[in-house]
Design a protein around this motif. Sequence first.
Motif, short mmCIF file in Angstrom:
data_model
loop_
_atom_site.label_atom_id
_atom_site.label_comp_id
_atom_site.label_asym_id
_atom_site.label_seq_id
_atom_site.Cartn_x
_atom_site.Cartn_y
_atom_site.Cartn_z
N LYS A 286 38.82 38.94 32.15
CA LYS A 286 38.15 38.10 31.70
C LYS A 286 38.72 36.87 31.26
CE LYS A 286 34.38 41.37 30.00
NZ LYS A 286 33.73 42.18 28.76
N LEU A 287 39.77 36.73 30.42
CA LEU A 287 40.59 35.63 30.40
C LEU A 287 41.31 35.01 31.61
CD1 LEU A 287 42.71 36.86 27.18
CD2 LEU A 287 40.71 35.25 27.18
N PHE A 288 41.64 35.73 32.55
CA PHE A 288 42.02 35.14 33.77
C PHE A 288 40.93 34.18 34.36
CE2 PHE A 288 42.06 35.19 38.63
CZ PHE A 288 43.61 34.50 38.66
N ASP A 289 39.84 34.87 34.53
CA ASP A 289 38.44 34.26 34.93
C ASP A 289 38.22 32.93 34.10
OD1 ASP A 289 38.24 35.99 37.01
OD2 ASP A 289 36.81 37.05 36.04
N SER A 290 38.36 32.97 32.82
CA SER A 290 37.80 31.93 31.85
C SER A 290 39.00 30.75 32.19
CB SER A 290 37.55 32.46 30.72
OG SER A 290 37.49 31.27 29.53
N PHE A 291 39.83 31.04 32.02
CA PHE A 291 40.87 29.92 32.13
C PHE A 291 41.13 29.17 33.29
CE2 PHE A 291 43.22 32.23 28.31
CZ PHE A 291 42.95 31.02 27.61
N MET A 292 40.91 30.07 34.49
CA MET A 292 40.93 29.59 35.93
C MET A 292 39.68 28.41 35.70
SD MET A 292 43.13 30.34 38.13
CE MET A 292 42.44 30.48 39.63
N GLY A 293 38.61 28.61 35.25
CA GLY A 293 37.40 28.07 35.03
C GLY A 293 37.72 26.63 34.07
N GLU A 294 38.21 26.94 33.03
CA GLU A 294 38.41 25.75 31.94
C GLU A 294 39.39 24.84 32.33
OE1 GLU A 294 38.20 27.02 27.73
OE2 GLU A 294 38.19 29.09 28.32
N PHE A 295 40.56 25.53 33.04
CA PHE A 295 41.53 24.27 33.45
C PHE A 295 41.29 23.72 34.84
CE2 PHE A 295 44.23 26.32 30.36
CZ PHE A 295 44.72 25.26 29.75
N GLU A 296 39.87 24.10 35.38
CA GLU A 296 39.44 23.79 36.85
C GLU A 296 40.48 23.78 37.85
OE1 GLU A 296 38.23 19.89 36.01
OE2 GLU A 296 36.62 20.39 34.64
N ILE A 297 41.22 25.37 37.77
CA ILE A 297 42.18 25.43 38.89
C ILE A 297 41.51 26.15 40.11
CG2 ILE A 297 44.19 26.78 39.61
CD1 ILE A 297 45.01 26.79 36.65
N VAL A 298 41.53 25.23 41.45
CA VAL A 298 40.76 25.85 42.44
C VAL A 298 41.82 26.17 43.30
CG1 VAL A 298 39.27 25.20 44.38
CG2 VAL A 298 38.70 24.23 41.89
#
Length: 431
Positions: A286-298
């Motif tokens: 869940k942290l992986f998904d969350s940080f990918m989204g929060e840092f807007e890493i695409v």
Amino acid sequence: MKLAIDHHVTRVNQESDYIFGRREFAQNLKNIFTNTTGGFVLAIDATWGEGKTSFIHQLIHDLKDTEGLIPIYYDAFSNDFSSDTFLSIGATIAHEVELHFDKIGKQSRTKTQIDHLKSVTKSTALELVKLGTNLGLKSLTAGLIQSSDLEKIASNAFTSATFGTLALDLNEKYKAYENARSNINSYIKTLESISNNNEKVIFFIDELDRCRPNFAVEVLEKVKHLFPAKNVIFVISYNKSQLSKIISNVYGASPDDSLKYLEKFIHIEANLPIADSEQATNSYGKLFDSFMGEFEIVVNYDEIKLHQLKEMFILLCSSNSLKMNSREIERAFSYISFCFAALSQDKGVELFEYFLPAAMIKVKNRSLFEQLKSGKFNSFGGDNNTKWMYEFFKKYYYHTLKLEASNIYYVKGFKEACDIVSMFKLPTDDE
């Protein structure tokens, strides 16, 4: 893409999804708040980065839907610019209580009590100023005191009534003390009067071990002596060991005496629960998904590739590998976002699978990062703390491994990633 995020904007889940298996602990606290009568001080102890702030924000989110409870968050670190801890805390309570009753449509019924609370908060703060206990009033006061009032107080009261710099007549000292004590008692009664239907204020104090030492101690002392209202429960989030060191520095006390001093302010203490392996695995995902989204890493990977990267991330976070906490993970993603920003989009996507472990290793184990940043690793492994790295490289980089000697392997992409990660240094790297 964001280069950094505010860690106070934490992973609050609308469905009460606590990470690291802390849902039961949260329910236990909620029951305590609901079932007990009278005010008390509860401490939640955990080391740096274990997720205290995230847990508190999730709990506050849930408590907002609980009838009869008014949860309030107070960041001590963000407020330590103020010298007036009473006004800082008292104004926060008045402001948040007003917002609560306004939100539930009962503001008109409680307006008189809240206006009186604001007035008494102001008058109590002024008497404490005259007593010489709070000399800095330029704080966030939620509209209780205007700038002109502050300057007038400073010129009229401080020059003639400050005990720390000028001797006053004994009668004036006694009068100031009596006035302050009277106002404190009045404040406590007024704070209790807002509970028309036995509502309780749950006041969470966070980041106490990060703020100025004097401010941290003053917050504890004000909570103990100025806010013993029967409808107010204080929840202090701290690293007990670190806070006791702060107390030692402020008072010059021994470690044992500092702990005893600290315990005088706390009625009961609880440790933030540690997740079992299954809970940790789910939470890291869940942290992986969350940080990918929060840092807007695409990265635009297919589901198989993205799943593999998440699996890699979870393995690196686990107790058998780097054993990372949530704050360390956030720092690693900060590195990754800087690396992405330094490259073209295509190159960033190409190296992401290498940036991920490079950044995590640098944050958690600098010496290991120095060993591996050349992209070379020994198939014999290393000591018991690092031999897992060989299996890791063999599993995730088998398609790019290059044998350079009988037991030396080279991963070009990892070296490229480490070269870029090495360019940056976060302000927290020397902690």
